[in-house]
Structures are given as C-alpha cells and as structure tokens.
Design a protein around this motif. Structure first.
Motif, PDB file in Angstrom:
ATOM      1  N   PRO A   1      -5.923  27.661   8.879  1.00  0.00           N
ATOM      2  CA  PRO A   1      -6.488  26.493   8.178  1.00  0.00           C
ATOM      3  C   PRO A   1      -5.420  25.748   7.383  1.00  0.00           C
ATOM      4  O   PRO A   1      -4.373  26.301   7.062  1.00  0.00           O
ATOM      5  N   ARG A   2      -5.688  24.484   7.069  1.00  0.00           N
ATOM      6  CA  ARG A   2      -4.791  23.664   6.244  1.00  0.00           C
ATOM      7  C   ARG A   2      -4.766  24.238   4.829  1.00  0.00           C
ATOM      8  O   ARG A   2      -5.795  24.771   4.364  1.00  0.00           O
ATOM      9  N   ILE A   3      -3.636  24.127   4.160  1.00  0.00           N
ATOM     10  CA  ILE A   3      -3.532  24.548   2.741  1.00  0.00           C
ATOM     11  C   ILE A   3      -4.695  23.919   1.969  1.00  0.00           C
ATOM     12  O   ILE A   3      -4.914  22.707   2.075  1.00  0.00           O
TER      13      ILE A   3
ATOM     14  N   ASP B   1       1.991  25.443   7.500  1.00  0.00           N
ATOM     15  CA  ASP B   1       0.747  25.631   8.265  1.00  0.00           C
ATOM     16  C   ASP B   1       0.718  24.700   9.485  1.00  0.00           C
ATOM     17  O   ASP B   1       0.365  25.103  10.600  1.00  0.00           O
ATOM     18  N   LEU B   2       1.138  23.442   9.279  1.00  0.00           N
ATOM     19  CA  LEU B   2       1.122  22.465  10.384  1.00  0.00           C
ATOM     20  C   LEU B   2       2.130  22.857  11.473  1.00  0.00           C
ATOM     21  O   LEU B   2       1.827  22.782  12.671  1.00  0.00           O
ATOM     22  N   VAL B   3       3.306  23.309  11.045  1.00  0.00           N
ATOM     23  CA  VAL B   3       4.341  23.639  12.039  1.00  0.00           C
ATOM     24  C   VAL B   3       3.955  24.909  12.815  1.00  0.00           C
ATOM     25  O   VAL B   3       4.095  24.964  14.046  1.00  0.00           O
TER      26      VAL B   3
ATOM     27  N   ALA C   1       0.839  -1.206   0.000  1.00  0.00           N
ATOM     28  CA  ALA C   1       0.000   0.000   0.000  1.00  0.00           C
ATOM     29  C   ALA C   1       0.873   1.254   0.000  1.00  0.00           C
ATOM     30  O   ALA C   1       0.575   2.237  -0.696  1.00  0.00           O
ATOM     31  N   HIS C   2       1.962   1.228   0.776  1.00  0.00           N
ATOM     32  CA  HIS C   2       2.829   2.414   0.839  1.00  0.00           C
ATOM     33  C   HIS C   2       3.568   2.637  -0.476  1.00  0.00           C
ATOM     34  O   HIS C   2       3.655   3.766  -0.971  1.00  0.00           O
ATOM     35  N   VAL C   3       4.089   1.558  -1.053  1.00  0.00           N
ATOM     36  CA  VAL C   3       4.848   1.714  -2.303  1.00  0.00           C
ATOM     37  C   VAL C   3       3.912   2.156  -3.426  1.00  0.00           C
ATOM     38  O   VAL C   3       4.247   3.023  -4.238  1.00  0.00           O
TER      39      VAL C   3
ATOM     40  N   SER D   1      -1.656   7.086  12.348  1.00  0.00           N
ATOM     41  CA  SER D   1      -0.397   7.393  11.673  1.00  0.00           C
ATOM     42  C   SER D   1       0.477   6.150  11.623  1.00  0.00           C
ATOM     43  O   SER D   1       0.443   5.323  12.547  1.00  0.00           O
ATOM     44  N   THR D   2       1.278   6.072  10.555  1.00  0.00           N
ATOM     45  CA  THR D   2       2.291   5.018  10.485  1.00  0.00           C
ATOM     46  C   THR D   2       3.248   5.125  11.678  1.00  0.00           C
ATOM     47  O   THR D   2       3.808   4.131  12.114  1.00  0.00           O
ATOM     48  N   ALA D   3       3.421   6.353  12.175  1.00  0.00           N
ATOM     49  CA  ALA D   3       4.299   6.576  13.323  1.00  0.00           C
ATOM     50  C   ALA D   3       3.521   6.392  14.625  1.00  0.00           C
ATOM     51  O   ALA D   3       3.385   7.331  15.423  1.00  0.00           O
TER      52      ALA D   3
ATOM     53  N   THR E   1      -9.536  18.830   9.319  1.00  0.00           N
ATOM     54  CA  THR E   1      -8.764  18.116   8.302  1.00  0.00           C
ATOM     55  C   THR E   1      -7.819  17.117   8.987  1.00  0.00           C
ATOM     56  O   THR E   1      -8.240  16.023   9.346  1.00  0.00           O
ATOM     57  N   GLU E   2      -6.543  17.535   9.166  1.00  0.00           N
ATOM     58  CA  GLU E   2      -5.551  16.590   9.681  1.00  0.00           C
ATOM     59  C   GLU E   2      -4.540  17.333  10.552  1.00  0.00           C
ATOM     60  O   GLU E   2      -4.588  18.555  10.679  1.00  0.00           O
ATOM     61  N   GLY E   3      -3.611  16.600  11.119  1.00  0.00           N
ATOM     62  CA  GLY E   3      -2.565  17.188  11.941  1.00  0.00           C
ATOM     63  C   GLY E   3      -1.199  16.821  11.381  1.00  0.00           C
ATOM     64  O   GLY E   3      -1.093  16.162  10.347  1.00  0.00           O
TER      65      GLY E   3
ATOM     66  N   ILE F   1      -2.517   5.528   5.122  1.00  0.00           N
ATOM     67  CA  ILE F   1      -2.649   4.066   5.072  1.00  0.00           C
ATOM     68  C   ILE F   1      -3.201   3.576   6.423  1.00  0.00           C
ATOM     69  O   ILE F   1      -3.983   2.629   6.469  1.00  0.00           O
ATOM     70  N   THR F   2      -2.852   4.249   7.499  1.00  0.00           N
ATOM     71  CA  THR F   2      -3.399   3.860   8.811  1.00  0.00           C
ATOM     72  C   THR F   2      -4.874   4.238   8.903  1.00  0.00           C
ATOM     73  O   THR F   2      -5.668   3.523   9.522  1.00  0.00           O
ATOM     74  N   ARG F   3      -5.232   5.344   8.263  1.00  0.00           N
ATOM     75  CA  ARG F   3      -6.658   5.737   8.180  1.00  0.00           C
ATOM     76  C   ARG F   3      -7.437   4.647   7.447  1.00  0.00           C
ATOM     77  O   ARG F   3      -8.481   4.192   7.912  1.00  0.00           O
ATOM     78  N   ARG F   4      -6.884   4.203   6.299  1.00  0.00           N
ATOM     79  CA  ARG F   4      -7.546   3.132   5.540  1.00  0.00           C
ATOM     80  C   ARG F   4      -7.645   1.873   6.400  1.00  0.00           C
ATOM     81  O   ARG F   4      -8.692   1.212   6.449  1.00  0.00           O
TER      82      ARG F   4
ATOM     83  N   PHE G   1      -0.708  12.954  10.947  1.00  0.00           N
ATOM     84  CA  PHE G   1      -1.808  12.042  11.301  1.00  0.00           C
ATOM     85  C   PHE G   1      -3.155  12.486  10.756  1.00  0.00           C
ATOM     86  O   PHE G   1      -3.379  13.656  10.478  1.00  0.00           O
ATOM     87  N   ASN G   2      -4.042  11.502  10.602  1.00  0.00           N
ATOM     88  CA  ASN G   2      -5.461  11.738  10.317  1.00  0.00           C
ATOM     89  C   ASN G   2      -6.215  11.685  11.639  1.00  0.00           C
ATOM     90  O   ASN G   2      -5.703  11.195  12.641  1.00  0.00           O
ATOM     91  N   LEU G   3      -7.438  12.175  11.605  1.00  0.00           N
ATOM     92  CA  LEU G   3      -8.213  12.294  12.841  1.00  0.00           C
ATOM     93  C   LEU G   3      -9.573  11.613  12.701  1.00  0.00           C
ATOM     94  O   LEU G   3     -10.200  11.689  11.642  1.00  0.00           O
TER      95      LEU G   3
END
Ligand code: PLP
Length: 319
Positions: free
Chosen positions: A161-163, A179-181, A69-71, A267-269, A205-207, A231-234, A210-212
């Motif tokens: 807001p997110r881009i 924007d996130l930083v 999925a990642h590749v 998140s993958t992390a 939206t997101e952080g 991919i973690t959201r999926r 990560f997704n929320l």
C-alpha cells in the motif's frame, strides 16, 4: 585500479564518453550549470533523509503550462515542511525561465526543489540546516511512450500500500517513493508497465508520478485522499466541468476501477493518458475510450490558452 581512476576523472571531464545526463541547465548554489555539473553535497538532508519538496511544471511549444498553480503548490509545500526559500516568487520564476532559455528548450520538464540542506557541524537539529533551492530544465519526458499512449498503459495494482497520509502528507510533493518503486518492480515481474498503489483498505491511491481516474456510465471518478493533489488532476476535473461531465471525488474503491468502462492517468509528464489493462485484463471498450480522448484533446488545446500559459522569456540577456 589506477586505470579506473584515470578513466573516471577523464570521463567526469567529459573527455572519453558522451554525457550520462540529459542535456539541460540547472541552477544550484547561485550558479547556472550543465546537468552533469548539478550536484548536491552528500550531507544534504534532502539526500540523507529524503527531507525535501519539489514541483514540476512543463513547457510546451515555448510556454509554461499553469506556472502559477505549480509555483503556488511549491510555496505551500515549502511552508508546510517549515523550510524557507531564499527568494521571492518573482526571482524564483525568473530562475525557471532562465533555465529553459539557457537550455534552449521549447518543450521542457522543469523542476524546482527545496531541500533541508545541511548544517555546517552535522547537527541533528533540522532548524540548524541551511535550506537549498535547486531548479533545472531538461527536455520534456513522457510517463507513457507513444505506443502506450495509443493503446493504453498496462497497470498493475501493487500488493504494497501507499505510505499512509497520516505519516507523510501526500499533498506536499515529496520523494518518499520506496513504496512506488518497489511497486514498479512488482508490476514488471507481472509483465505490466506501471503500477498503482492502494491504501491497504481496498481503495486506489496513485502511481509513480500520476493520479488515476476511472470512468463508468459517463461519470468520472477519482480519489479525494491519500494522494498528491496533481495539477493535471485538477485540470482534468476542470475540463470535465467544461464538457458537462459528472465527477465524483471520493474514496475510489478498487472494484470501481476494475469494473470501469475507461481509466486514465494524469501527470505533468504527459497530460491525460489512457489505461488499457489492469492486472493483465483489458478494458472492454476500445482504448482510448471516448471520454479519455475528449479530455486529452481539450487538455492539449488549453496549451494555447493565454489564461493557462506563460510564454518563456527567451529574450532576456544572460550574463
Ligand atoms: N502523484 C505523484 C506521487 C506524483 O509524483 C505526481 C507528479 O509527479 C502526480 C501524482 C501528478 O501530479 P501533477 O499532475 O501535478 O504532475
């Protein structure tokens, strides 16, 4: 002045201090090198223009999780940015395996990157640039500390807001993070631990990384737009289906997040991690809530499932 130069060159050679980089191995410009030696030229558009895409997959207990999925997402991103990878998929995957193997890691954070590269004559035409592929493996890192994962992260909803997705396609994993930083600093200023951005029109939206998700009355909500399709959201959505939980993937009003029974990030992390507070206000249910806990447990159990894992090739000989 001279002292400073001497100290710098000595430390660059690793003689006077411990490395300022995590241990790990990178592949760049045809060579495997230590993280300290992994550098891109200043003229690379990946640096000068943030013109790059990347993906991150993790290795847990010696196995890649959802490598395909990642590749595949990475290849799609490269194509959308009109870049070209110098390798076929099998070669790319062999490099990822080799980074982990050479780094000697069982739990790893593995990143693949394609930058626009640079053009030899500093042309402003992106078609003249020679794209650069980079990969690296470093020890696995978590978005939330162990304590935060136990009691839930404290999130802040940023004023920035997110881009907008019409400007930068968020499904192409990218480094457009100003924007996130800035949002992270706003969160720290308000005694929160991380941040989530809205779309400027009342939806979440997101952080940073990560997704929320929100959980209300047993139903699980996440947005369908303006975010990286993690991919973690999926995975979380697929696990909801496996557990028979109802999901709603649609614009997520801030109000739904605020009035939720539970919230979690993906998140993958770090997988599926609970949110304990939003804008300084704790969720009423004990944290982690029952649905977040069930999903997180199932998520980690899938790290044993051959359908979703690829054992790292630790046995190949490296020259
Ligand atoms: N959103 C953003 C902006 C990210 O950078 C990431 C991961 O780095 C995610 C979401 C989560 O994606 P994944 O689950 O594929 O790690």
């Amino acid at each position: 002045m001279l002292d400073h130069i001497a100290e710098t060159s000595a430390s660059a050679a690793g003689q006077t201090r411990a490395s300022a980089f995590p241990p790990g191995v990178a592949w760049i410009d045809g060579r495997f090198v230590s993280m300290e030696e992994a550098r891109i030229p200043v003229l690379d558009w990946g640096f000068l223009r943030s013109d790059a895409t990347y993906d991150v997959v993790h290795v847990w207990q010696g196995k890649f999780f959802r490598l395909d999925a990642h590749v595949e997402r990475f290849q799609r991103s490269v194509e959308k940015l009109r870049m070209k990878l110098p390798f076929e998929r099998a070669e790319l995957e062999a490099i990822l395996h080799a980074c982990v193997r050479r780094a000697g890691l069982r739990d790893a954070y593995v990143e693949m990157i394609c930058t626009r590269g640079h053009s030899p004559d500093f042309s402003r035409d992106p078609r003249k640039a020679i794209n650069r592929f980079i990969a690296f493996a470093i020890p696995f890192g978590w978005i939330a500390t162990e304590e935060q994962r136990r009691r839930g992260l404290s999130l802040w909803v940023a004023s920035i807001p997110r881009i907008p997705p019409a400007s930068v396609d968020p499904t192409v994993k990218n480094y457009h993070w100003l924007d996130l930083v800035q949002g992270m600093f706003e969160a720290y200023d308000n005694n929160a631990e991380s941040v989530v951005l809205s779309d400027g029109a009342g939806h979440i939206t997101e952080g940073p990384g990560f997704n929320l998700f929100a959980v209300k009355d047993g139903r699980v909500y996440t947005t369908d737009r303006g975010v990286l399709e993690g991919i973690t959201r999926r995975t979380a959505l697929e696990l909801c289906a496996e557990l028979g939980l109802e999901t709603q993937v649609a614009p997520l009003p801030l109000e739904t997040l605020r009035s939720a029974d539970e919230a979690f990030i993906t998140s993958t992390a770090g997988g599926i991690m609970p949110v304990g507070q939003l804008d300084g206000k704790a969720y009423t249910q004990p944290c982690p809530g029952p649905i977040t806990s069930a999903l997180s447990q199932l998520y980690w159990s899938k790290h044993e499932d051959p359908a979703w894992t690829t054992p790292v090739d630790y046995d190949s000989a490296d020259s």
